[in-house]
Design a protein around this motif. Structure first.
Motif, mmCIF file in Angstrom:
data_model
loop_
_atom_site.group_PDB
_atom_site.id
_atom_site.type_symbol
_atom_site.label_atom_id
_atom_site.label_comp_id
_atom_site.label_asym_id
_atom_site.label_seq_id
_atom_site.Cartn_x
_atom_site.Cartn_y
_atom_site.Cartn_z
ATOM 1 N N SER A 150 0.848 -1.190 0.000
ATOM 2 C CA SER A 150 0.000 0.000 0.000
ATOM 3 C C SER A 150 0.880 1.235 0.000
ATOM 4 O O SER A 150 1.824 1.331 0.784
ATOM 5 C CB SER A 150 -0.897 0.014 1.237
ATOM 6 N N VAL A 151 0.561 2.172 -0.864
ATOM 7 C CA VAL A 151 1.310 3.429 -0.932
ATOM 8 C C VAL A 151 0.319 4.571 -0.731
ATOM 9 O O VAL A 151 -0.542 4.820 -1.569
ATOM 10 C CB VAL A 151 2.030 3.575 -2.291
ATOM 11 N N GLY A 152 0.424 5.227 0.402
ATOM 12 C CA GLY A 152 -0.525 6.285 0.736
ATOM 13 C C GLY A 152 -0.104 7.646 0.237
ATOM 14 O O GLY A 152 -0.931 8.545 0.077
ATOM 15 N N ARG A 153 1.183 7.810 -0.016
ATOM 16 C CA ARG A 153 1.680 9.130 -0.454
ATOM 17 C C ARG A 153 2.097 9.036 -1.912
ATOM 18 O O ARG A 153 3.053 8.328 -2.244
ATOM 19 C CB ARG A 153 2.868 9.562 0.409
ATOM 20 N N GLY A 188 1.407 4.062 -7.367
ATOM 21 C CA GLY A 188 1.135 3.847 -5.955
ATOM 22 C C GLY A 188 -0.370 3.774 -5.748
ATOM 23 O O GLY A 188 -1.128 4.527 -6.381
ATOM 24 N N ALA A 189 -0.809 2.879 -4.867
ATOM 25 C CA ALA A 189 -2.243 2.744 -4.616
ATOM 26 C C ALA A 189 -2.476 2.247 -3.200
ATOM 27 O O ALA A 189 -1.642 1.518 -2.643
ATOM 28 C CB ALA A 189 -2.885 1.785 -5.615
ATOM 29 N N ILE A 190 -3.597 2.661 -2.642
ATOM 30 C CA ILE A 190 -3.986 2.170 -1.320
ATOM 31 C C ILE A 190 -5.505 2.064 -1.270
ATOM 32 O O ILE A 190 -6.218 2.897 -1.841
ATOM 33 C CB ILE A 190 -3.453 3.085 -0.190
ATOM 34 N N LEU A 233 4.213 7.241 -8.212
ATOM 35 C CA LEU A 233 5.095 7.176 -7.048
ATOM 36 C C LEU A 233 5.955 8.423 -7.022
ATOM 37 O O LEU A 233 6.593 8.755 -8.029
ATOM 38 C CB LEU A 233 6.009 5.944 -7.137
ATOM 39 N N PRO A 234 5.996 9.126 -5.895
ATOM 40 C CA PRO A 234 6.885 10.284 -5.839
ATOM 41 C C PRO A 234 8.336 9.820 -5.769
ATOM 42 O O PRO A 234 8.611 8.710 -5.302
ATOM 43 C CB PRO A 234 6.484 11.001 -4.559
ATOM 44 N N ASP A 235 9.225 10.681 -6.218
ATOM 45 C CA ASP A 235 10.644 10.337 -6.159
ATOM 46 C C ASP A 235 11.037 10.038 -4.722
ATOM 47 O O ASP A 235 10.619 10.727 -3.789
ATOM 48 C CB ASP A 235 11.493 11.514 -6.666
ATOM 49 N N GLY A 236 11.842 9.012 -4.577
ATOM 50 C CA GLY A 236 12.417 8.731 -3.269
ATOM 51 C C GLY A 236 11.530 7.961 -2.318
ATOM 52 O O GLY A 236 11.932 7.648 -1.207
ATOM 53 N N VAL A 237 10.294 7.643 -2.736
ATOM 54 C CA VAL A 237 9.427 6.867 -1.830
ATOM 55 C C VAL A 237 9.778 5.394 -1.939
ATOM 56 O O VAL A 237 9.901 4.854 -3.032
ATOM 57 C CB VAL A 237 7.935 7.088 -2.167
ATOM 58 N N ASP A 238 9.954 4.797 -0.771
ATOM 59 C CA ASP A 238 10.296 3.381 -0.734
ATOM 60 C C ASP A 238 9.011 2.586 -0.931
ATOM 61 O O ASP A 238 8.115 2.620 -0.086
ATOM 62 C CB ASP A 238 10.935 3.050 0.617
ATOM 63 N N SER A 239 8.903 1.898 -2.056
ATOM 64 C CA SER A 239 7.686 1.121 -2.283
ATOM 65 C C SER A 239 7.942 -0.377 -2.166
ATOM 66 O O SER A 239 7.208 -1.189 -2.708
ATOM 67 C CB SER A 239 7.085 1.449 -3.647
ATOM 68 N N SER A 240 9.008 -0.720 -1.452
ATOM 69 C CA SER A 240 9.271 -2.150 -1.261
ATOM 70 C C SER A 240 8.365 -2.676 -0.145
ATOM 71 O O SER A 240 8.030 -1.947 0.791
ATOM 72 C CB SER A 240 10.735 -2.382 -0.909
#
Ligand code: FMN
Length: 189
Positions: free
Chosen positions: A14-17, A131-133, A166-173
């Motif tokens: 889940s990616v909230g930002r 990114g999605a949540i 996905l914004p730059d630098g966001v860890d989506s692992s």
């Protein structure tokens, strides 16, 4: 050997930002086509999607703010504005709705199918590096929000999927998950 389907399942999180940059409509259509590929008993197609972008997010956000103000008369103007802006957290918000069958068994299966569709949507978003949540909370039951989405009395809002780049630098692992072992009982093996 790595398998793309298993890699997607295990790699999704889940990616909230997400960034405010718009998402192409064709991409959203592709994700929704993946959503409705979910298993669906009797092929009742119990899902409806309301795809909100731009000002359309604010209309639903305002309906939510009205609901909160109704329940909390002490809500400050700042607090109300914050509630109204909740859907602005992503450039696209997809209201994933259930139109259930009348029969109780069918209605239960229909809701299960919509949940499967939401997971397909999340996986497809991950496949497209978006990114999605899946968000719920009190908003999904508020009459003001239901009305803004055009839901009939028996319909349900299963979730709001917030979607964006996905914004730059966001860890989506993905965060580590326990395997299935603690939740599984093997019989006859
Ligand atoms: C039915 C359902 C409702 C959820 N509602 C929310 C929510 O309201 N707010 C939120 O931040 N996350 C919500 N989530 C996302 C979960 O918090 C998230 O899936 C969980 O933390 C596991 O993280 P992962 O998706 O990265 O594996 C919801 C997930 C599901 C399945």
């Amino acid at each position: 050997m790595p398998d793309p389907v298993l890699s997607a399942i295990h790699g999704r999180r889940s990616v909230g930002r997400v960034s405010a940059d718009p998402v192409d409509r064709e991409v959203v259509e592709e994700l929704l086509d993946a959503a409705v590929a979910a298993p669906n008993h009797k092929e009742t197609a119990p899902w409806r999607f309301v795809v909100l972008a731009g000002d359309a997010r604010g209309i639903v956000g305002e309906a939510h703010a009205q609901a909160v103000a109704r329940m909390r008369p002490d809500l400050t103007p700042e607090g109300r504005a914050k509630e109204a802006a909740l859907l602005d957290r992503a450039p696209v918000v997809i209201a994933c709705c259930l139109i259930p069958g009348v029969d109780p068994v069918r209605a239960r299966e229909d809701r299960d199918a919509v949940a499967a569709a939401v997971q397909n949507l999340l996986l497809a978003a991950h496949a497209r590096r978006l990114g999605a949540i899946w968000r719920t909370g009190t908003m999904t039951d508020e009459p003001e929000v239901r009305e803004a989405l055009g839901l009939e009395p028996r319909d349900a809002l299963v979730g709001l999927v917030y979607l964006g780049h996905l914004p730059d630098g966001v860890d989506s692992s993905p965060s580590p998950r326990r395997g299935s072992d603690p939740f599984t009982e093997w019989r006859g093996w």
